[in-house]
Design a protein around this motif. Structure first.
Motif, PDB file in Angstrom:
ATOM      1  N   GLN A  36      -3.686  -6.399  16.735  1.00 23.18           N
ATOM      2  CA  GLN A  36      -3.446  -7.884  16.301  1.00 23.18           C
ATOM      3  C   GLN A  36      -4.544  -8.483  15.387  1.00 23.18           C
ATOM      4  OE1 GLN A  36      -4.904  -6.174  18.871  1.00 23.18           O
ATOM      5  NE2 GLN A  36      -6.747  -7.858  19.206  1.00 23.18           N
ATOM      6  N   LYS A  37      -5.347  -7.513  14.695  1.00 23.80           N
ATOM      7  CA  LYS A  37      -6.320  -8.043  14.038  1.00 23.80           C
ATOM      8  C   LYS A  37      -5.827  -7.564  12.361  1.00 23.80           C
ATOM      9  CE  LYS A  37     -10.385  -8.114  16.600  1.00 23.80           C
ATOM     10  NZ  LYS A  37     -11.924  -7.951  16.642  1.00 23.80           N
ATOM     11  N   GLU A  38      -6.309  -8.586  11.613  1.00 22.19           N
ATOM     12  CA  GLU A  38      -5.761  -8.145  10.018  1.00 22.19           C
ATOM     13  C   GLU A  38      -6.792  -7.226   9.460  1.00 22.19           C
ATOM     14  OE1 GLU A  38      -4.343 -10.180   5.848  1.00 22.19           O
ATOM     15  OE2 GLU A  38      -4.701 -11.674   7.813  1.00 22.19           O
ATOM     16  N   TYR A  39      -6.318  -6.425   8.671  1.00 25.42           N
ATOM     17  CA  TYR A  39      -7.219  -5.526   7.726  1.00 25.42           C
ATOM     18  C   TYR A  39      -6.834  -5.336   6.235  1.00 25.42           C
ATOM     19  CZ  TYR A  39      -7.993  -3.866  12.612  1.00 25.42           C
ATOM     20  OH  TYR A  39      -8.281  -4.162  13.770  1.00 25.42           O
ATOM     21  N   ILE A  40      -7.797  -5.893   5.306  1.00 25.07           N
ATOM     22  CA  ILE A  40      -7.501  -6.022   3.904  1.00 25.07           C
ATOM     23  C   ILE A  40      -8.057  -4.975   3.212  1.00 25.07           C
ATOM     24  CG2 ILE A  40      -7.271  -7.393   2.029  1.00 25.07           C
ATOM     25  CD1 ILE A  40      -7.667  -9.937   4.038  1.00 25.07           C
ATOM     26  N   PRO A  41      -7.458  -3.930   2.511  1.00 26.40           N
ATOM     27  CA  PRO A  41      -8.204  -2.811   2.054  1.00 26.40           C
ATOM     28  C   PRO A  41      -8.575  -3.551   0.520  1.00 26.40           C
ATOM     29  CG  PRO A  41      -5.723  -2.450   1.862  1.00 26.40           C
ATOM     30  CD  PRO A  41      -5.994  -3.658   2.482  1.00 26.40           C
ATOM     31  N   LEU A  42      -9.826  -3.243   0.258  1.00 26.13           N
ATOM     32  CA  LEU A  42     -10.514  -3.725  -1.130  1.00 26.13           C
ATOM     33  C   LEU A  42      -9.776  -2.694  -2.183  1.00 26.13           C
ATOM     34  CD1 LEU A  42     -12.506  -5.354  -2.617  1.00 26.13           C
ATOM     35  CD2 LEU A  42     -14.123  -3.676  -2.421  1.00 26.13           C
ATOM     36  N   PRO A  43      -9.160  -3.315  -3.096  1.00 30.28           N
ATOM     37  CA  PRO A  43      -8.664  -2.556  -4.165  1.00 30.28           C
ATOM     38  C   PRO A  43     -10.027  -1.944  -5.264  1.00 30.28           C
ATOM     39  CG  PRO A  43      -7.938  -4.695  -4.494  1.00 30.28           C
ATOM     40  CD  PRO A  43      -8.831  -4.643  -3.256  1.00 30.28           C
ATOM     41  N   GLY A  44      -9.284  -1.040  -5.894  1.00 31.57           N
ATOM     42  CA  GLY A  44     -10.194  -0.486  -7.189  1.00 31.57           C
ATOM     43  C   GLY A  44     -10.115  -1.513  -8.231  1.00 31.57           C
ATOM     44  N   ARG A  45     -11.001  -1.284  -9.238  1.00 34.92           N
ATOM     45  CA  ARG A  45     -10.928  -2.137 -10.220  1.00 34.92           C
ATOM     46  C   ARG A  45      -9.603  -1.989 -10.999  1.00 34.92           C
ATOM     47  NH1 ARG A  45     -15.876   0.602 -11.047  1.00 34.92           N
ATOM     48  NH2 ARG A  45     -17.480  -0.308 -10.273  1.00 34.92           N
ATOM     49  N   ASP A  46      -9.049  -0.839 -11.065  1.00 36.31           N
ATOM     50  CA  ASP A  46      -7.636  -0.732 -11.762  1.00 36.31           C
ATOM     51  C   ASP A  46      -6.735  -1.167 -10.414  1.00 36.31           C
ATOM     52  OD1 ASP A  46      -5.158   0.028 -12.739  1.00 36.31           O
ATOM     53  OD2 ASP A  46      -5.896   2.015 -13.654  1.00 36.31           O
ATOM     54  N   THR A  47      -6.099  -2.181 -10.546  1.00 36.58           N
ATOM     55  CA  THR A  47      -5.198  -2.162  -9.407  1.00 36.58           C
ATOM     56  C   THR A  47      -3.626  -1.757  -9.401  1.00 36.58           C
ATOM     57  OG1 THR A  47      -5.010  -4.407 -10.492  1.00 36.58           O
ATOM     58  CG2 THR A  47      -6.188  -4.760  -8.533  1.00 36.58           C
ATOM     59  N   THR A  48      -3.656  -0.928 -10.560  1.00 37.06           N
ATOM     60  CA  THR A  48      -2.327  -0.520 -10.712  1.00 37.06           C
ATOM     61  C   THR A  48      -2.277   0.896 -10.230  1.00 37.06           C
ATOM     62  OG1 THR A  48      -3.074   0.469 -13.149  1.00 37.06           O
ATOM     63  CG2 THR A  48      -1.908  -1.474 -12.937  1.00 37.06           C
ATOM     64  N   CYS A  49      -3.427   1.493  -9.767  1.00 35.62           N
ATOM     65  CA  CYS A  49      -3.437   2.868  -9.318  1.00 35.62           C
ATOM     66  C   CYS A  49      -3.962   2.776  -7.711  1.00 35.62           C
ATOM     67  CB  CYS A  49      -4.288   3.653  -9.863  1.00 35.62           C
ATOM     68  SG  CYS A  49      -6.078   3.288  -9.712  1.00 35.62           S
ATOM     69  N   ALA A  50      -3.594   3.943  -7.046  1.00 30.21           N
ATOM     70  CA  ALA A  50      -4.099   4.121  -5.520  1.00 30.21           C
ATOM     71  C   ALA A  50      -5.528   4.475  -5.761  1.00 30.21           C
ATOM     72  CB  ALA A  50      -3.280   4.999  -4.874  1.00 30.21           C
ATOM     73  N   CYS A  51      -6.222   4.228  -6.277  1.00 30.38           N
ATOM     74  CA  CYS A  51      -7.739   5.028  -6.742  1.00 30.38           C
ATOM     75  C   CYS A  51      -8.759   4.647  -5.614  1.00 30.38           C
ATOM     76  CB  CYS A  51      -8.284   5.021  -7.993  1.00 30.38           C
ATOM     77  SG  CYS A  51      -7.760   3.456  -8.813  1.00 30.38           S
ATOM     78  N   ASN A  52      -8.268   3.553  -4.699  1.00 32.78           N
ATOM     79  CA  ASN A  52      -9.142   3.567  -3.583  1.00 32.78           C
ATOM     80  C   ASN A  52      -9.089   4.408  -2.395  1.00 32.78           C
ATOM     81  OD1 ASN A  52      -6.752   2.522  -2.786  1.00 32.78           O
ATOM     82  ND2 ASN A  52      -7.785   0.839  -1.734  1.00 32.78           N
TER      83      ASN A  52
END
Ligand code: 13P
Ligand code: SF4
Length: 320
Positions: free
Chosen positions: A259-275
């Protein structure tokens, strides 16, 4: 042995991979260990998921004949060091780690020789050769305890993660000579994005792994290992969390508190999945089946090296 990609292509496409994995894990008397950064499906198939310390302990304690280690190479190697009579297989041998790669043992040996009055504490994210040169090993969940167990007047070289090392210096007040390695995933997190997310979600608690850069860590409410961050989502009453670590852990967070919300922090380049860790994500269901079928790729090690690497690991594990 043929390259892994060719072996995957050669798999019969009619095979039910889940059935085959279930059959092979029974036949091989295997245990499947998976790190929290593995794909959701792999985490769900594992007998045990955990952070690097929990996985090392599980590998040491298992009586299964085969350990299928769904993680990266240094983790499977640690399993072999701790439980040498088991067959340890890693689905894809290319699953390395930028931290382990940053610390070639010859260079660490040279630094040690230049500072003979220092002890060496190495983060578990390193090769067996680097472990063998170390006095202590630590993980992100016990690093503070390890540093505090060393007499206050003893000088310390800390390798290979400069961010974990700098965080430990702030936490313990100890000066340390830091190796300049970093994690390619955690160094990519964007401070600007984090500030933006915090202003959009003022109620959110920021969870961060100590491998993050200090610019990101300064905004964190809770800093700890993947397991510590997972536990924080259970013990902290907040309903929303910004997660500054590899997003694989969010699968477990959703399982324990959907029931909780989890927001992944993106990398500097938001176009890739580099996190996402590109090494961890090399493991797949197909490669797990192949690893159990062929018992390859297998972790093997010279016994002298194993015993030398075992010493600092045992010193860490003895701390409890
Ligand atoms: P944990 O000790 O939290 O499992 O971290 C391992 C790791 O590789 C983080 O990048
Ligand atoms: Fe290594 Fe970073 Fe991947 Fe962890 S997330 S295995 S430290 S590259």
């Amino acid at each position: 042995m043929e390259a892994i990609d060719a072996r995957v292509r050669a798999l019969d496409p009619r095979l039910d991979l889940h059935d085959e994995l279930a059959r092979l894990r029974r036949e091989r008397k295997a245990v499947i260990l998976a790190h929290y950064y593995q794909d959701d499906e792999i985490q769900d198939l594992a007998d045990f998921t955990g952070d690097s310390l929990q996985l090392a302990q599980a590998a040491r304690d298992t009586d299964a004949e085969v350990i299928l280690f769904c993680g990266v190479h240094f983790m499977a190697e640690t399993a072999k060091i701790l439980n040498p009579s088991r067959t340890v297989v890693l689905p894809d041998l290319r699953a390395g780690c930028s931290l382990a790669d940053s610390c070639p043992p010859q260079k660490l040996a040279a630094l040690k020789a230049a500072h003979p009055d220092h002890v060496v504490v190495s983060y578990i994210n390193c090769t067996a050769e680097t472990k063998a040169l170390s006095d202590w090993i630590c993980t992100s969940s016990n690093a503070r305890r390890v540093i505090n167990a060393i007499p206050a007047d003893q000088k310390i070289i800390f390798a290979p993660d400069r961010n974990l090392g700098a965080w430990l210096m702030r936490e313990t007040g100890r000066e340390m000579l830091l190796w300049q390695g970093s994690c390619i995933v955690h160094e990519t997190f964007s401070e600007r994005k984090l500030i933006e997310l915090k202003s959009q979600h003022k109620d959110a608690v920021v969870l961060a792994h100590p491998e993050c850069e200090p610019e990101v860590l300064q905004h964190a409410d809770i800093i700890g290992s993947t397991f510590a961050l997972l536990r924080a989502t259970q013990t902290n009453p907040a309903q929303r969390f910004i997660v500054a670590t590899e997003p694989g852990i969010i699968h477990q967070m959703r399982k324990v508190n959907p029931q909780k919300e989890y927001i992944p922090l993106p990398g500097r380049d938001t176009t890739c999945a580099c996190n996402e860790c590109p090494f961890m994500r090399l493991n797949t269901l197909e490669k797990m089946v192949l690893a159990l079928r062929d018992l390859e790729p297998r972790i093997e090690m010279d016994e002298g090296l194993r015993l030398a690497a075992l010493k600092p690991l045992e010193r860490m594990l003895a701390l409890g």
